[in-house]
Design a protein around this motif. Sequence first.
Motif, PDB file in Angstrom:
ATOM      1  N   SER A 182     -74.079 -19.147  36.409  1.00  0.00           N
ATOM      2  CA  SER A 182     -72.936 -18.915  37.295  1.00  0.00           C
ATOM      3  C   SER A 182     -73.296 -19.116  38.768  1.00  0.00           C
ATOM      4  O   SER A 182     -72.446 -19.018  39.623  1.00  0.00           O
ATOM      5  N   GLY A 183     -74.564 -19.388  39.091  1.00  0.00           N
ATOM      6  CA  GLY A 183     -74.992 -19.602  40.473  1.00  0.00           C
ATOM      7  C   GLY A 183     -76.253 -18.806  40.777  1.00  0.00           C
ATOM      8  O   GLY A 183     -76.873 -18.225  39.893  1.00  0.00           O
ATOM      9  N   TRP A 184     -76.630 -18.795  42.052  1.00  0.00           N
ATOM     10  CA  TRP A 184     -77.841 -18.090  42.473  1.00  0.00           C
ATOM     11  C   TRP A 184     -77.565 -16.604  42.635  1.00  0.00           C
ATOM     12  O   TRP A 184     -76.520 -16.200  43.112  1.00  0.00           O
ATOM     13  N   HIS A 185     -78.543 -15.782  42.242  1.00  0.00           N
ATOM     14  CA  HIS A 185     -78.444 -14.326  42.368  1.00  0.00           C
ATOM     15  C   HIS A 185     -79.737 -13.823  43.008  1.00  0.00           C
ATOM     16  O   HIS A 185     -80.823 -14.060  42.489  1.00  0.00           O
ATOM     17  N   LEU A 186     -79.609 -13.155  44.158  1.00  0.00           N
ATOM     18  CA  LEU A 186     -80.766 -12.582  44.846  1.00  0.00           C
ATOM     19  C   LEU A 186     -81.074 -11.228  44.220  1.00  0.00           C
ATOM     20  O   LEU A 186     -80.201 -10.375  44.121  1.00  0.00           O
TER      21      LEU A 186
END
Length: 132
Positions: A81-85
């Motif tokens: 779903s995208g980048w997660h920090l």
Amino acid sequence: MVAVLEVNYYIMFIERFIPKKILRLLFILGGCWLIVGVVMYGLFPSIVGRNSFIESEFQSVIDSIEYRPQHRGAPSIKLRSGWHLIRIEEMKIVNFIQVKDSIAKERGSEVIRVYRRVEKGELKPYSLVATQ
């Protein structure tokens, strides 16, 4: 020597026009405001961050893990779903997760579930309480 005389002059001026009881009360009120400010500055962000973590929700497969210099050592994981920090509340999973693991967190919970494929294609679940 001149600076000491000027400071003494200001102290004498303040003591002449402001009684000691009022001056003491002003110092106490100023100290209280300082304590309230420090507590708000220190505690408020951590409370907001913890509530944000508890209300977050995600479920995806980890495609890659990157350590970016602008995040000061905290890894970013690329999910479908995208980048997660990875936030401070989630740091417990950093040494555990691997690429191709499935990761899930439910809203209102502190538990992050990691599913890893083991031999024969089975998913083996691991539950990690992110915060102590």
